[in-house]
Design a protein around this motif. Structure first.
Motif, mmCIF file in Angstrom:
data_model
loop_
_atom_site.group_PDB
_atom_site.id
_atom_site.type_symbol
_atom_site.label_atom_id
_atom_site.label_comp_id
_atom_site.label_asym_id
_atom_site.label_seq_id
_atom_site.Cartn_x
_atom_site.Cartn_y
_atom_site.Cartn_z
ATOM 1 N N LEU A 26 -11.218 40.087 11.730
ATOM 2 C CA LEU A 26 -12.026 40.736 10.707
ATOM 3 C C LEU A 26 -13.465 40.237 10.661
ATOM 4 C CD1 LEU A 26 -9.511 41.007 7.747
ATOM 5 C CD2 LEU A 26 -10.234 42.783 9.335
ATOM 6 N N SER A 27 -13.777 39.198 11.426
ATOM 7 C CA SER A 27 -15.134 38.677 11.407
ATOM 8 C C SER A 27 -16.066 39.447 12.351
ATOM 9 C CB SER A 27 -15.136 37.197 11.774
ATOM 10 O OG SER A 27 -14.716 37.027 13.109
ATOM 11 N N GLN A 28 -15.511 40.326 13.184
ATOM 12 C CA GLN A 28 -16.345 41.096 14.103
ATOM 13 C C GLN A 28 -17.163 42.123 13.324
ATOM 14 O OE1 GLN A 28 -14.009 42.880 17.165
ATOM 15 N NE2 GLN A 28 -13.415 40.929 18.084
ATOM 16 N N PRO A 29 -18.434 42.313 13.683
ATOM 17 C CA PRO A 29 -19.291 43.258 12.957
ATOM 18 C C PRO A 29 -18.728 44.679 12.910
ATOM 19 C CG PRO A 29 -20.619 41.892 14.405
ATOM 20 C CD PRO A 29 -19.179 41.580 14.708
ATOM 21 N N ARG A 30 -18.108 45.125 14.002
ATOM 22 C CA ARG A 30 -17.539 46.475 14.027
ATOM 23 C C ARG A 30 -16.466 46.619 12.961
ATOM 24 N NH1 ARG A 30 -13.003 48.923 15.834
ATOM 25 N NH2 ARG A 30 -13.169 51.068 16.522
ATOM 26 N N ASN A 31 -15.580 45.647 12.877
ATOM 27 C CA ASN A 31 -14.488 45.708 11.910
ATOM 28 C C ASN A 31 -14.994 45.604 10.478
ATOM 29 O OD1 ASN A 31 -12.849 45.841 14.151
ATOM 30 N ND2 ASN A 31 -12.321 43.682 14.107
ATOM 31 N N LEU A 32 -15.948 44.725 10.255
ATOM 32 C CA LEU A 32 -16.538 44.605 8.922
ATOM 33 C C LEU A 32 -17.246 45.901 8.522
ATOM 34 C CD1 LEU A 32 -17.968 40.972 9.018
ATOM 35 C CD2 LEU A 32 -16.015 41.808 7.706
ATOM 36 N N THR A 33 -17.905 46.528 9.479
ATOM 37 C CA THR A 33 -18.587 47.786 9.198
ATOM 38 C C THR A 33 -17.585 48.875 8.826
ATOM 39 O OG1 THR A 33 -20.356 47.175 10.725
ATOM 40 C CG2 THR A 33 -20.210 49.494 10.098
ATOM 41 N N LEU A 34 -16.476 48.970 9.561
ATOM 42 C CA LEU A 34 -15.463 49.975 9.247
ATOM 43 C C LEU A 34 -14.849 49.740 7.865
ATOM 44 C CD1 LEU A 34 -13.661 50.451 12.685
ATOM 45 C CD2 LEU A 34 -15.108 52.102 11.477
ATOM 46 N N ILE A 35 -14.566 48.503 7.542
ATOM 47 C CA ILE A 35 -14.033 48.195 6.204
ATOM 48 C C ILE A 35 -15.079 48.535 5.144
ATOM 49 C CG2 ILE A 35 -13.333 46.318 4.668
ATOM 50 C CD1 ILE A 35 -11.983 45.034 7.135
ATOM 51 N N GLY A 36 -16.332 48.187 5.420
ATOM 52 C CA GLY A 36 -17.412 48.525 4.494
ATOM 53 C C GLY A 36 -17.550 50.028 4.301
ATOM 54 N N LEU A 37 -17.407 50.791 5.388
ATOM 55 C CA LEU A 37 -17.467 52.253 5.281
ATOM 56 C C LEU A 37 -16.368 52.792 4.380
ATOM 57 C CD1 LEU A 37 -18.276 53.521 8.888
ATOM 58 C CD2 LEU A 37 -19.644 53.832 6.835
ATOM 59 N N ILE A 38 -15.181 52.250 4.536
ATOM 60 C CA ILE A 38 -14.060 52.700 3.711
ATOM 61 C C ILE A 38 -14.341 52.409 2.241
ATOM 62 C CG2 ILE A 38 -11.624 52.280 3.173
ATOM 63 C CD1 ILE A 38 -11.240 51.785 6.223
ATOM 64 N N VAL A 39 -14.761 51.191 1.956
ATOM 65 C CA VAL A 39 -15.031 50.798 0.563
ATOM 66 C C VAL A 39 -16.166 51.639 -0.025
ATOM 67 C CG1 VAL A 39 -15.857 48.906 -0.897
ATOM 68 C CG2 VAL A 39 -14.102 48.475 0.836
ATOM 69 N N VAL A 40 -17.267 51.763 0.716
ATOM 70 C CA VAL A 40 -18.416 52.527 0.219
ATOM 71 C C VAL A 40 -18.046 53.992 -0.003
ATOM 72 C CG1 VAL A 40 -20.693 53.425 0.901
ATOM 73 C CG2 VAL A 40 -20.183 51.003 1.140
ATOM 74 N N THR A 41 -17.271 54.564 0.907
ATOM 75 C CA THR A 41 -16.890 55.965 0.759
ATOM 76 C C THR A 41 -16.034 56.179 -0.468
ATOM 77 O OG1 THR A 41 -16.983 56.208 3.164
ATOM 78 C CG2 THR A 41 -15.858 57.935 1.941
ATOM 79 N N TYR A 42 -15.072 55.300 -0.711
ATOM 80 C CA TYR A 42 -14.253 55.427 -1.916
ATOM 81 C C TYR A 42 -15.100 55.229 -3.177
ATOM 82 C CZ TYR A 42 -9.832 55.658 0.598
ATOM 83 O OH TYR A 42 -8.787 56.052 1.396
ATOM 84 N N LEU A 43 -16.008 54.259 -3.156
ATOM 85 C CA LEU A 43 -16.871 54.028 -4.319
ATOM 86 C C LEU A 43 -17.785 55.229 -4.584
ATOM 87 C CD1 LEU A 43 -17.853 50.268 -3.888
ATOM 88 C CD2 LEU A 43 -16.269 51.255 -5.563
ATOM 89 N N LEU A 44 -18.335 55.806 -3.519
ATOM 90 C CA LEU A 44 -19.163 56.994 -3.687
ATOM 91 C C LEU A 44 -18.352 58.156 -4.252
ATOM 92 C CD1 LEU A 44 -21.401 56.996 -0.471
ATOM 93 C CD2 LEU A 44 -22.139 56.667 -2.837
ATOM 94 N N THR A 45 -17.140 58.323 -3.757
ATOM 95 C CA THR A 45 -16.286 59.408 -4.253
ATOM 96 C C THR A 45 -15.978 59.212 -5.735
ATOM 97 O OG1 THR A 45 -15.334 59.676 -2.048
ATOM 98 C CG2 THR A 45 -14.104 60.634 -3.886
ATOM 99 N N ILE A 46 -15.705 57.988 -6.133
ATOM 100 C CA ILE A 46 -15.473 57.696 -7.559
ATOM 101 C C ILE A 46 -16.747 57.993 -8.355
ATOM 102 C CG2 ILE A 46 -15.062 55.839 -9.223
ATOM 103 C CD1 ILE A 46 -13.196 54.585 -7.043
#
Length: 167
Positions: A26-46
């Motif tokens: 989970l420390s790889q930038p790609r993985n952190l970015t994907l997790i961040g995308l998921i979180v940001v997308t759900y927050l934006l939808t809310i």
């Protein structure tokens, strides 16, 4: 908004599933970015749901959502391979969404942004610009193939905007 949540879960979940063997760290930038995308997308939808419930202008909210979708799609395509990304089609879905929800003029603007993103991916792939999110470069592609990818995706976006705008 429920459909949006389902699609976000499906597409971003599949981005993780496709690279599940690489996702162990989970420390790889790609993985952190994907997790961040998921979180940001759900927050934006809310946030969109709350704004809609409080009587926000639907036209303004639709435009804000389109900009958010374009930015999220750009980041997703960048971390999943640029021109080799399985998620480039999301640009075209955003164009269709713009045409149906807001109108043809906005769809043409979104198609223009899509073309600009294709040029941006090309400059990163060629090495003119560094990758903004990852330490690695995008997969090397022949210059003729890059030009072809930019032109096909840009022209397809324009045609989609024109055709979907007729709806």
């Amino acid at each position: 908004m429920l459909v949006r949540v389902i699609l976000v879960t499906l597409f971003l979940g599949s981005a993780i599933f496709v690279g599940i063997t690489d996702f162990a760290d989970l420390s790889q930038p790609r993985n952190l970015t994907l997790i961040g995308l998921i979180v940001v997308t759900y927050l934006l939808t809310i946030g969109y749901s709350i704004a809609l419930a409080q009587g926000a202008s639907t036209a303004l909210l639709a435009r804000v959502q389109l900009v958010g979708d374009l930015l999220l799609t750009t980041v997703l395509a960048l971390v999943t391979g640029g021109f080799d990304s399985l998620f480039l089609f999301l640009f075209h879905l955003t164009i269709i969404n713009a045409a149906v929800v807001v109108g043809q003029r906005t769809a043409l603007i979104v198609a223009g942004f899509t073309a600009a993103c294709m040029v941006y991916f090309a400059t990163i792939t060629v090495g003119v610009l560094p990758h903004p999110l990852l330490d690695t470069e995008l997969p090397a592609i022949d210059h003729g193939d890059i030009l072809y990818a930019v032109l096909v995706n840009s022209f397809a976006g324009l045609l989609i905007a024109l055709l979907a705008g007729q709806l």
